[in-house]
Design a protein around this motif. Structure first.
Motif, PDB file in Angstrom:
ATOM      1  N   MET A  24       0.817  -1.427  -0.113  1.00 45.96           N
ATOM      2  CA  MET A  24       0.126   0.061   0.077  1.00 45.96           C
ATOM      3  C   MET A  24       0.716   1.249  -0.130  1.00 45.96           C
ATOM      4  N   PRO A  25       0.159   2.368  -0.554  1.00 48.39           N
ATOM      5  CA  PRO A  25       1.174   3.642  -0.490  1.00 48.39           C
ATOM      6  C   PRO A  25       1.370   3.886   0.987  1.00 48.39           C
ATOM      7  N   VAL A  26       2.448   4.532   1.457  1.00 50.05           N
ATOM      8  CA  VAL A  26       2.828   4.899   2.642  1.00 50.05           C
ATOM      9  C   VAL A  26       3.045   6.529   2.595  1.00 50.05           C
ATOM     10  N   ASP A  27       3.104   7.145   1.762  1.00 57.07           N
ATOM     11  CA  ASP A  27       3.467   8.339   1.571  1.00 57.07           C
ATOM     12  C   ASP A  27       2.528   9.376   1.262  1.00 57.07           C
ATOM     13  N   GLY A  28       1.088   8.912   1.309  1.00 55.69           N
ATOM     14  CA  GLY A  28      -0.275   9.551   1.124  1.00 55.69           C
ATOM     15  C   GLY A  28      -0.515  10.552   2.407  1.00 55.69           C
ATOM     16  N   PRO A  29      -1.495  11.331   2.082  1.00 59.77           N
ATOM     17  CA  PRO A  29      -1.788  12.382   3.213  1.00 59.77           C
ATOM     18  C   PRO A  29      -2.457  11.788   4.445  1.00 59.77           C
ATOM     19  N   ALA A  30      -2.819  10.612   4.454  1.00 59.59           N
ATOM     20  CA  ALA A  30      -3.495   9.899   5.734  1.00 59.59           C
ATOM     21  C   ALA A  30      -2.137   9.075   6.396  1.00 59.59           C
ATOM     22  N   VAL A  31      -1.028   9.006   5.725  1.00 61.05           N
ATOM     23  CA  VAL A  31      -0.054   8.028   6.418  1.00 61.05           C
ATOM     24  C   VAL A  31       1.220   8.848   6.594  1.00 61.05           C
ATOM     25  N   MET A  32       2.318   8.772   5.813  1.00 57.99           N
ATOM     26  CA  MET A  32       3.320   9.484   6.143  1.00 57.99           C
ATOM     27  C   MET A  32       3.353  10.866   5.285  1.00 57.99           C
ATOM     28  N   ALA A  33       2.606  10.917   4.412  1.00 55.93           N
ATOM     29  CA  ALA A  33       2.450  12.266   3.622  1.00 55.93           C
ATOM     30  C   ALA A  33       3.982  12.852   3.170  1.00 55.93           C
ATOM     31  N   GLY A  34       4.701  11.681   2.879  1.00 56.11           N
ATOM     32  CA  GLY A  34       6.132  12.242   2.015  1.00 56.11           C
ATOM     33  C   GLY A  34       7.174  12.479   3.152  1.00 56.11           C
ATOM     34  N   PHE A  35       6.673  12.366   4.377  1.00 53.98           N
ATOM     35  CA  PHE A  35       7.733  12.792   5.479  1.00 53.98           C
ATOM     36  C   PHE A  35       8.543  11.402   6.027  1.00 53.98           C
ATOM     37  N   GLY A  36       9.710  11.765   6.513  1.00 53.87           N
ATOM     38  CA  GLY A  36      10.407  10.774   7.268  1.00 53.87           C
ATOM     39  C   GLY A  36      10.270  10.303   8.665  1.00 53.87           C
ATOM     40  N   VAL A  37       9.883  11.064   9.243  1.00 54.74           N
ATOM     41  CA  VAL A  37       9.477  10.660  10.827  1.00 54.74           C
ATOM     42  C   VAL A  37       7.953  11.107  11.111  1.00 54.74           C
ATOM     43  N   VAL A  38       7.364  10.190  11.898  1.00 58.96           N
ATOM     44  CA  VAL A  38       6.242  10.410  12.549  1.00 58.96           C
ATOM     45  C   VAL A  38       6.157  10.225  14.126  1.00 58.96           C
ATOM     46  N   SER A  39       5.443  11.058  14.823  1.00 58.83           N
ATOM     47  CA  SER A  39       5.746  11.196  16.243  1.00 58.83           C
ATOM     48  C   SER A  39       4.232  11.432  16.906  1.00 58.83           C
ATOM     49  N   THR A  40       3.877  10.778  17.895  1.00 58.43           N
ATOM     50  CA  THR A  40       2.514  10.871  18.529  1.00 58.43           C
ATOM     51  C   THR A  40       2.781  11.055  20.011  1.00 58.43           C
ATOM     52  N   LEU A  41       1.838  12.132  20.560  1.00 54.35           N
ATOM     53  CA  LEU A  41       1.930  12.258  21.871  1.00 54.35           C
ATOM     54  C   LEU A  41       0.498  11.983  22.308  1.00 54.35           C
ATOM     55  N   TYR A  42       0.395  10.931  23.231  1.00 52.05           N
ATOM     56  CA  TYR A  42      -1.054  10.852  23.882  1.00 52.05           C
ATOM     57  C   TYR A  42      -0.967  11.133  25.381  1.00 52.05           C
ATOM     58  N   VAL A  43      -2.227  11.875  25.657  1.00 52.29           N
ATOM     59  CA  VAL A  43      -2.218  12.453  27.285  1.00 52.29           C
ATOM     60  C   VAL A  43      -3.457  12.060  27.723  1.00 52.29           C
ATOM     61  N   VAL A  44      -3.797  10.916  28.305  1.00 51.83           N
ATOM     62  CA  VAL A  44      -4.881  10.186  28.978  1.00 51.83           C
ATOM     63  C   VAL A  44      -4.913  10.946  30.233  1.00 51.83           C
ATOM     64  N   THR A  45      -5.834  11.651  30.597  1.00 52.77           N
ATOM     65  CA  THR A  45      -6.138  12.310  32.124  1.00 52.77           C
ATOM     66  C   THR A  45      -7.516  12.506  32.181  1.00 52.77           C
ATOM     67  N   GLY A  46      -7.961  12.692  33.342  1.00 52.42           N
ATOM     68  CA  GLY A  46      -9.279  13.210  33.914  1.00 52.42           C
ATOM     69  C   GLY A  46      -9.094  14.495  34.844  1.00 52.42           C
ATOM     70  N   SER A  47      -7.986  14.911  35.028  1.00 53.74           N
ATOM     71  CA  SER A  47      -7.388  15.758  36.119  1.00 53.74           C
ATOM     72  C   SER A  47      -8.015  17.336  35.264  1.00 53.74           C
ATOM     73  N   HIS A  48      -7.783  17.683  33.835  1.00 49.40           N
ATOM     74  CA  HIS A  48      -8.084  18.579  33.204  1.00 49.40           C
ATOM     75  C   HIS A  48      -9.199  18.214  32.152  1.00 49.40           C
ATOM     76  N   PRO A  49      -9.911  19.387  31.828  1.00 49.76           N
ATOM     77  CA  PRO A  49     -10.630  19.364  30.632  1.00 49.76           C
ATOM     78  C   PRO A  49      -9.978  18.718  29.203  1.00 49.76           C
TER      79      PRO A  49
END
Length: 322
Positions: free
Chosen positions: A229-254
């Motif tokens: 499958m294409p990996v450089d599409g807009p919903a995947v890597m979009a032509g970039f070489g690095v992807v990073s995600t930060l998740y913050v699961v919390t109920g202490s703040h809205p």
């Protein structure tokens, strides 16, 4: 006690953490699973191919202590350090790998329990190198359980998918009401400085966050299979070489407040990036896409710092890897 390269701390019976059903995923995406078998090197289950870590943290007095510890090479940890004066009671623990990287047939499992009111920061010694795999594949299971009022940061260094690698990782989080989990994942599409890009065979990862009763709060799957499958599409890597995600699961703040804080921290970072609210209003997340890891990791640290200031009222420390 020390037995056959396995260290355990604390009393009580030790469960069979080395049983295959513990370190073998019960389900693997087909793009990785189809490469199973055919090993002409050390088979799965051989010494050095199965790495296990089981860590338990508990609040004792004014700080969090490591109260349970089981490890089997090639996975191990450093001694917990309390080097951040802003949060002197939070241990910083580095997850380490005695080999140079992840090889075909490797099976890793990491379990972390952060009990009620405890807090801990987990990171890795450096980037995880996923080497070429001519036979079979490699997997890693990460299970994070955080009790009421607990605070856990799991921010490993990037995974680098070398040419020909086949890898599956599942990170499963169970967060009690009132718990906070700050979780990061970064992937490089090869040795970018050498011009290697999307030459891996398959890189698949799942993030799942659940309530203590097992109810699924959200899941975030990633499927990167350049040959299928294409990996450089807009919903995947979009032509970039690095992807990073930060998740913050919390109920202490809205959730909107957390997402707004992340969005504001992204202003001017120069990356393709955005932030939003997690399902059920259980926090927020941000994703970054960039050409090189230094810029992406700098933006990642900036957002983590903003989140830290919001949730704990203190800045994020600079990494210590020595």
């Amino acid at each position: 006690m020390l037995r056959s390269g396995v260290t355990t701390l604390g009393g009580g019976a030790v469960p069979d953490r080395l049983a295959p059903e513990r370190y073998q995923p019960d389900w693997i995406p087909q793009p990785v699973r189809r490469h199973s078998g055919g090993l002409d090197t050390l088979p799965v289950g051989s010494p050095g191919k199965v790495g296990v870590l089981d860590l338990a943290f508990r609040r004792v007095g004014g700080r969090t202590e490591l109260t349970g510890h089981f490890q089997k090479a090639p996975l191990h940890i450093t001694r917990p350090h309390y080097y951040d004066p802003a949060v002197p009671g939070m241990p910083y623990v580095m997850l380490m790998m005695s080999g140079g990287g992840v090889l075909q047939g490797d099976r890793y499992r990491v379990d972390v329990s952060c009990e009620a009111g405890a807090s801990v920061h987990l990171t890795t010694q450096g980037a995880t190198r996923l080497y070429r795999m001519e036979h079979d594949y490699a997997t890693q299971l990460v299970e994070l359980n955080v009790g009421p009022g607990g605070y856990l940061e799991y921010l490993p260094d990037p995974a680098i998918a070398f040419a020909g690698s086949r890898y599956y990782q599942r990170t499963a989080v169970t967060a009690a009401a009132g718990a906070t989990v700050v979780l990061g994942e970064t992937m490089l599409a090869g040795r970018l400085a050498r011009g290697e890009r999307h030459a891996y065979t398959a890189y698949c990862a799942d993030v799942e966050v659940r309530e203590p009763g097992g109810g699924l709060l959200f899941a975030d799957p990633m499927r990167l299979v350049p040959g299928d499958m294409p990996v450089d599409g807009p919903a995947v890597m979009a032509g970039f070489g690095v992807v990073s995600t930060l998740y913050v699961v919390t109920g202490s703040h809205p959730a909107q407040e957390v997402a707004g804080t992340m969005h504001e921290a992204l202003r001017g970072c120069g990356l393709r990036a955005g932030a939003g609210v997690l399902p059920e209003g259980r926090g927020a997340w941000a994703r970054f896409l960039g050409e090189r890891s230094p810029e992406v990791l700098a933006a990642f640290h900036g957002v983590w710092d903003a989140v830290r200031r919001l949730l704990l009222g203190v800045p994020a420390p600079q990494a210590r890897k020595q």
